[in-house]
Design a protein around this motif. Structure first.
Motif, short mmCIF file in Angstrom:
data_model
loop_
_atom_site.label_atom_id
_atom_site.label_comp_id
_atom_site.label_asym_id
_atom_site.label_seq_id
_atom_site.Cartn_x
_atom_site.Cartn_y
_atom_site.Cartn_z
N TYR A 3 10.71 -9.75 -8.42
CA TYR A 3 11.38 -9.05 -9.51
C TYR A 3 10.52 -7.85 -9.90
N GLU A 4 11.05 -6.66 -9.69
CA GLU A 4 10.31 -5.43 -9.97
C GLU A 4 11.17 -4.49 -10.81
N PRO A 5 11.04 -4.56 -12.14
CA PRO A 5 11.80 -3.61 -12.95
C PRO A 5 11.42 -2.18 -12.57
N ILE B 12 7.48 0.26 -12.25
CA ILE B 12 6.79 0.53 -10.98
C ILE B 12 6.05 1.86 -11.04
N GLY B 13 4.74 1.77 -10.95
CA GLY B 13 3.89 2.97 -10.90
C GLY B 13 3.87 3.77 -12.19
N THR B 14 4.35 3.20 -13.28
CA THR B 14 4.44 3.95 -14.54
C THR B 14 3.39 3.55 -15.57
N GLY C 166 5.25 -4.41 -10.84
CA GLY C 166 5.45 -3.28 -11.75
C GLY C 166 4.26 -3.11 -12.66
N SER C 167 3.31 -2.24 -12.21
CA SER C 167 2.10 -1.94 -13.00
C SER C 167 1.32 -3.20 -13.36
N CYS C 168 1.30 -4.14 -12.44
CA CYS C 168 0.46 -5.33 -12.62
C CYS C 168 -0.95 -4.94 -12.19
N GLY D 20 14.18 -4.06 0.49
CA GLY D 20 14.85 -3.59 -0.73
C GLY D 20 13.94 -3.12 -1.84
N HIS D 21 12.74 -2.64 -1.48
CA HIS D 21 11.88 -2.06 -2.52
C HIS D 21 12.66 -0.94 -3.22
N SER D 22 12.42 -0.75 -4.49
CA SER D 22 13.22 0.23 -5.25
C SER D 22 13.08 1.65 -4.67
N TRP E 208 0.81 -1.22 0.00
CA TRP E 208 0.00 0.00 0.00
C TRP E 208 0.84 1.27 0.00
N LYS E 209 2.12 1.13 0.24
CA LYS E 209 3.01 2.30 0.36
C LYS E 209 2.43 3.30 1.38
N MET E 210 2.44 4.59 1.10
CA MET E 210 1.98 5.59 2.09
C MET E 210 0.58 6.07 1.71
C1 PEP Z 1 5.40 -1.74 -6.11
O1 PEP Z 1 5.58 -0.62 -5.66
O2 PEP Z 1 5.88 -2.72 -5.55
C2 PEP Z 1 4.61 -1.86 -7.33
C3 PEP Z 1 4.71 -2.96 -8.01
O3 PEP Z 1 3.86 -0.76 -7.68
P1 PEP Z 1 2.81 -0.66 -8.90
O4 PEP Z 1 2.03 -1.96 -8.91
O5 PEP Z 1 1.95 0.50 -8.57
O6 PEP Z 1 3.61 -0.50 -10.13
#
Ligand code: PEP
Length: 258
Positions: A171-173, A177-179, A217-219, A99-101, A10-12
């Motif tokens: 694995y999170e390119p 992420i969020g793009t 990553g934007s899943c 280790g989240h990006s 959920w992040k912040m």
């Molecule tokens: C994340 O922050 O771990 C992530 C995958 O974000 P998003 O699904 O919004 O790209």
């Protein structure tokens, strides 16, 4: 059977009330889903301040767990603003994202620090969800696999085999992420297979083939099934789409249908 996981980071985001409502709505909508059948797990990673309350809500549930988004590597001490793994365990966490990006880039967390955090999580008996991922430039230069190998080597490959078998890798390119720029199913599968093969080379076949490797990553509800249907993709770490019950539940259903 290999564990399949969908974890919501959920992040912040969310107020206390919204956090509780979201979890309740997801649980209600999951009522008809048999998570146990194929060893499917759902993980909620809310902001720290909601962990205790949500931990009570999820207590005793099977295949539904709580995660922290971060931790400190030390067990206690003068680390203002930080939280030790044992404290997270005390309030019901079973997983910790390491280790989240966003931690790597905004908070300058190094591979060496992430190694210490991974050790702390394992020592407390919790499961690290260890994130790795390349930058857009790495992919443009074709160096994505060596970047990932280096991240794994620096933070994980000191682990004993029995410890490695308790790690979940995400694995999170970073460029995804969020793009909205999701990795294609082929790109995801290629990297997940690379990670699994690397683990097999460093550890052994059994460790590699029982390892849960998540894609992040934007899943979203639309692309989850095509990502999760790949042989080496064992679920997802979900950011934005985990903030809405309907989309999160659709993603969980896509994972349990594999
Ligand atoms: C994340 O922050 O771990 C992530 C995958 O974000 P998003 O699904 O919004 O790209």
């Amino acid at each position: 059977m290999k564990k399949r996981i969908v974890a919501g980071n959920w992040k912040m985001h969310k107020t206390s009330r919204e956090a509780e409502d979201l979890v309740k709505e997801v649980l209600e909508k999951l009522d008809t889903v048999d998570l146990k059948k194929h060893n499917n797990h759902v993980v909620f990673a809310p902001p720290f301040v909601y962990l205790q309350n949500l931990g009570k809500l999820l207590q005793g549930m099977t295949n539904i767990s709580l995660a922290a988004q971060n931790c400190h590597s030390e067990p206690k001490g003068a680390f203002t603003g930080e939280t030790a793994v044992q404290m997270l365990k005390d309030v019901g966490c079973e997983y910790v994202i390491v280790g989240h990006s966003e931690r790597r880039s905004y908070f300058k967390e190094s591979d060496a620090f992430l190694k210490q955090k991974t050790d702390a999580v394992l020592a407390a008996g919790l499961t690290p969800i260890f994130c790795c991922g390349e930058m857009l430039n790495d992919r443009k230069n074709g160096t994505q696999q060596s970047v990932i190998r280096e991240q794994l080597e620096q933070s994980l490959f000191h682990l004993e085999k029995a410890e490695m078998q308790r790690v979940v890798i995400a694995y999170e390119p970073v460029w995804a992420i969020g793009t909205g720029m999701t990795a294609s199913p082929e790109q995801a599968q290629e990297m997940h297979a690379f990670i699994r093969n690397t683990i097999e080379e460093v550890y052994d076949h059994n460790t590699a083939h029982h390892l849960t490797i998540l894609y992040g990553g934007s899943c979203n509800a639309q692309n989850a099934a095509s990502l999760f249907s790949n042989a080496d993709v064992d679920g997802g770490l979900i950011g934005g789409a985990s903030l809405v019950a309907d989309s999160f539940v659709e993603i969980i259903k896509a994972n349990s249908a594999q």
